[in-house]
Enzyme design. Structure first.
Site, mmCIF file in Angstrom:
data_model
loop_
_atom_site.group_PDB
_atom_site.id
_atom_site.type_symbol
_atom_site.label_atom_id
_atom_site.label_comp_id
_atom_site.label_asym_id
_atom_site.label_seq_id
_atom_site.Cartn_x
_atom_site.Cartn_y
_atom_site.Cartn_z
ATOM 1 N N HIS D 95 1.269 -1.555 -0.531
ATOM 2 C CA HIS D 95 -0.475 -0.259 -0.173
ATOM 3 C C HIS D 95 0.993 0.962 -0.344
ATOM 4 O O HIS D 95 1.696 1.132 1.086
ATOM 5 C CB HIS D 95 -1.593 0.002 1.014
ATOM 6 N N HIS D 97 0.860 5.726 -1.240
ATOM 7 C CA HIS D 97 0.634 6.764 -1.361
ATOM 8 C C HIS D 97 1.137 7.641 -2.468
ATOM 9 O O HIS D 97 1.551 8.502 -2.564
ATOM 10 C CB HIS D 97 0.181 7.972 -0.033
ATOM 11 N N ASP D 120 2.608 -3.439 -20.854
ATOM 12 C CA ASP D 120 3.314 -4.346 -20.558
ATOM 13 C C ASP D 120 3.426 -5.212 -19.018
ATOM 14 O O ASP D 120 3.564 -6.029 -18.518
ATOM 15 C CB ASP D 120 4.601 -3.815 -19.544
ATOM 16 N N HIS D 169 -8.687 7.172 -1.003
ATOM 17 C CA HIS D 169 -7.580 6.397 -0.095
ATOM 18 C C HIS D 169 -6.410 6.258 -1.038
ATOM 19 O O HIS D 169 -5.943 7.236 -1.104
ATOM 20 C CB HIS D 169 -7.908 5.561 0.014
ATOM 21 N N TYR D 227 10.707 -10.986 -24.532
ATOM 22 C CA TYR D 227 11.827 -10.100 -24.014
ATOM 23 C C TYR D 227 12.479 -9.994 -23.060
ATOM 24 O O TYR D 227 12.657 -11.122 -22.870
ATOM 25 C CB TYR D 227 10.715 -9.242 -23.316
#
Lengths: 230, 230, 230, 230
Positions: D95, D97, D120, D169, D227
């Site tokens: 998580h 911000h 991608d 949030h 790739y």
């Protein structure tokens, strides 16, 4: 000998795109061509920039046939090849994901000439390609990416506007030399950044006049260039 | 003697514009004038900033006649001359391509006073010039750039609003001294950045009141200035 | 003794606003109050931050009467005094010109709570003051700036939303301590930056729910705070 | 032994989010799971990043029952648990911000695939959750945050689009490993930044074609990945 110099120059151009903030992670790639031998040197696929040496550069001919290489070329090789075959005046191709040029490519918004910085390096609008068809994507995606760039320059001199925005992807930039291609990629990003901001606050603003475009472009290009100490 | 000091000051002002992020590559130029002798020192054309010494500064008179120089002056010299001739209170001129001031020039959007930072340094709207005509561009482009700035200040005191945005080009800034002109160029960029953002989220917001504009401007300028320890 | 500590803390808070990029040049000022003695320490006017020592801090009482100082106080002193007199729970006041908070003040756009970061520190909308009248500006500008902030908090607890945007000027922030006021000024800038961007792409988005606002605010404030290791 | 390695990896992932600019102050948290034992290691609550050691990482099972810890877990633990229980292919949850992902979450604006960088790493639109109800917020806020993420992936493979924006949030990101989750969090921020800018200048632009999305996603994922040098 010539190939060694080309590999070194191509490595330098690739590192320059990172140093100037035009490329992140392993995105982006630069190549150069020796027109006499018809050989191209290009960045290898997926090798971290900090580990790259001239020996990592991959050599191939204009049809993509490899020359005794230990590494796989950039996955964008076929786009570079299409540009070298169609634009015979160019000596280098660079693909970056520089922030504002990529944003304009994603917005599918051509960059019209709004100021003299644009005019100093790009003699007109920087085009966005058409979208690829599903069939093109499924059968020959990378080469077709080159083809739609070439299409966007039908009837235009690709050295007068040495960049295109591939729709939904990002910029491809070129030049007569690797050094010029790096400079064009830097100026493209600056011009894209200013155009994004100018058009956001003034969506109706039009391009600068043809006279001003010509005046600034010819100041730094062609027989009558007047800029600098020479 | 005076010319040596002027050359050193002009070099310092040019380097300050780079240090403060107002100028990239070899774009941008600063000049200063010694009003007693009528002589001007200006940056040379196309010399990299990192190599510049006071000796590179080019000396000429108000008509642009050179004084024993080894270098060619900035290609924008004639704009500087037009400003020195028309605005007799100014001692320095700076041209930058600072990001947001250039964006507003490309958007052809004047910078109205939206806040007290603007009012502290610019006593009113920072104007955008009219576009040059094709004839002006073709026959006397650089001088005409100065003329349209002067036109935009008809009836106004150029020291009260020491900057103009040349449409499709970028900012020219001035001041009584080189030091003030550098400060004005820095504040212009900050003010342009805030105006761009404020007008993007609130296109209908108007300028601050005349009372507030006067209050802040006079706080730092004129006989009744109250700011600082003096 | 207490005044020496207060001066040191006020100096530190002023330097913190510079270190965190909330203040440029000599703009901005922080003050603190010792509620027992009713004495305030505030930044001096126009002294460069790099030269400032605790001895430069100016001491005065709640009516602005100086206490044996060698320096003139910040020109914003009367705004600080108005806030200390009206908001008796606050121990510190900070004025910055931080970029996005100033932009929102210039746009005269309140900052509605759009996310949990806002709610963690500001329990509701951060208001914009009304514009000052010409008479207020001409007769008691700095004190009136404090008055319109106080007006904007009529019926609200100023410690629940410890900041206001002065229209056409910039943010004033406060807190129970100097440390809290600095943190509030930093979070205000972050919250203003996010609100500017969110509202630009989604002008119609509304505030988060009262439930979410309360949940996050009470997580870090009050008797039931649950955040951290204590 | 395995737990020691997990704690070290979780610490590293938490520090990587700070190093890459995705997290400020003590916001943000990363966790990892050892699927064999069903044990999770997660960042502690409110411990400054610069003081964090592997021993600070908090161990618990999939129901949140602690294992002999000295520290309280991140206040977002229950969201992580909900994701581990519902998405059994994931090995890590982060998580942050990060600026633009949080802005899009506050704008409640899903991130449609506008370019190949998105394709991608994310095989489709990155969703915004619904808003939580007042009852959910008041009774089981953190767990319900996980539930609305899971809801947003009904019928979709969470490893194909390893991120969600929690309305009002910020982003939650996951991956098969901690290393992949950190990379996904970095790419999410870059993709969010480009989408914000592209949609601001071209609000009507649509997503790239399904063919292009598939072509780029499969280039780096699945049995036919092409790739790199392997």
């Amino acid at each position: 000998m010539i190939l060694d110099a080309l590999k070194a120059d191509v490595l330098n151009a690739n590192l320059a795109t990172v140093r100037h903030g035009l490329v992140k992670a392993t995105f982006g790639n630069a190549s150069g061509i020796d027109r006499d031998s018809g050989l191209i040197a290009i960045k290898p696929s997926g090798v971290p920039y900090e580990e790259m040496t001239p020996e990592h550069m991959v050599i191939c001919d204009l049809d993509g046939r490899p020359r005794d290489n230990r590494f796989r070329p950039s996955s964008d090789l076929d786009t570079h090849l299409a540009l070298y075959r169609a634009f015979d005046g160019i000596g280098a191709v660079i693909h970056t994901h520089s922030t504002f040029a990529t944003i304009m490519a994603q917005a599918q918004h051509p960059i019209i000439p709004l100021g003299t910085t644009h005019a100093d390096y790009f003699h007109g609008e920087i085009p966005v390609t058409r979208n690829l068809t599903p069939q093109e994507i499924e059968t020959r995606y990378v080469a077709a990416t080159g083809d739609v760039i070439v299409e966007a320059f039908a009837g235009r001199d690709p050295l007068e506007v040495p960049a295109a925005l591939v729709a939904g992807h990002g910029p491809f930039v070129w030049g007569e030399t690797l050094e010029m291609a790096v400079l064009n990629a830097m100026i493209l990003e600056e011009v894209a950044k200013m155009a994004w901001h100018a058009l956001t606050i003034a969506p109706a603003v039009g391009p600068i006049s043809k006279s001003l475009l010509d005046r600034h472009y010819s100041r730094k290009h062609g027989a009558n260039a007047t800029y600098g100490q020479n």
